[in-house]
Design a protein around this motif. Sequence first.
Motif, PDB file in Angstrom:
ATOM      1  N   SER A 197       2.671   5.341   5.457  1.00  0.00           N
ATOM      2  CA  SER A 197       1.239   5.150   5.260  1.00  0.00           C
ATOM      3  C   SER A 197       0.549   6.506   5.313  1.00  0.00           C
ATOM      4  O   SER A 197       1.162   7.511   5.678  1.00  0.00           O
ATOM      5  N   THR A 200       0.845  -1.190   0.000  1.00  0.00           N
ATOM      6  CA  THR A 200       0.000   0.000   0.000  1.00  0.00           C
ATOM      7  C   THR A 200       0.882   1.242   0.000  1.00  0.00           C
ATOM      8  O   THR A 200       1.323   1.708   1.041  1.00  0.00           O
ATOM      9  N   TRP A 240      -3.737   5.241  -2.406  1.00  0.00           N
ATOM     10  CA  TRP A 240      -2.721   4.409  -1.764  1.00  0.00           C
ATOM     11  C   TRP A 240      -3.055   2.983  -2.162  1.00  0.00           C
ATOM     12  O   TRP A 240      -4.110   2.457  -1.757  1.00  0.00           O
ATOM     13  N   GLY A 241      -2.212   2.406  -2.983  1.00  0.00           N
ATOM     14  CA  GLY A 241      -2.542   1.098  -3.539  1.00  0.00           C
ATOM     15  C   GLY A 241      -3.752   1.253  -4.441  1.00  0.00           C
ATOM     16  O   GLY A 241      -4.113   2.361  -4.846  1.00  0.00           O
TER      17      GLY A 241
END
Length: 139
Positions: free
Chosen positions: A69, A6, A47-48
């Motif tokens: 993240s 991710t 994200w991803g």
Amino acid sequence: MAETKTKPTEASVDAFIAAVADPVRREDARTIRAMMERITGETPRMWGPSIIGFGSYHYIYDSGHEGTSCRLGFSPRKAEQVLYVLTGTAEQQEQLARLGKHKTGKSCLYIKKLADVHMAVLEEIMRGALKHMDERYPR
């Protein structure tokens, strides 16, 4: 050590939301996006393939695993909206009790439709989650 899958991508957040099949879930995703954007002051990024994230932070676990993240994020899934905003604090437990119809996982808040929750309480939860992130992972 496995690499985190991710990661931020260049995919279009607008296109991703526009492709959400269910019209209620699609409109709810637009509402959540606007709320998170306003609260964080950040431009959303994918994200991803399926998470819409706001801001970023770098973490390192005791095991040595590290990565980056989003500070806050959500994903409009087929069955429900998944919001990555849970911190486990006592204050947040009280907020969840006032939120309305929802489920929780370890760090995820699951909402079928925004009409089932109190939007002011949802905003409190998001603001508290961002404050928690800012204290734990200063910018």
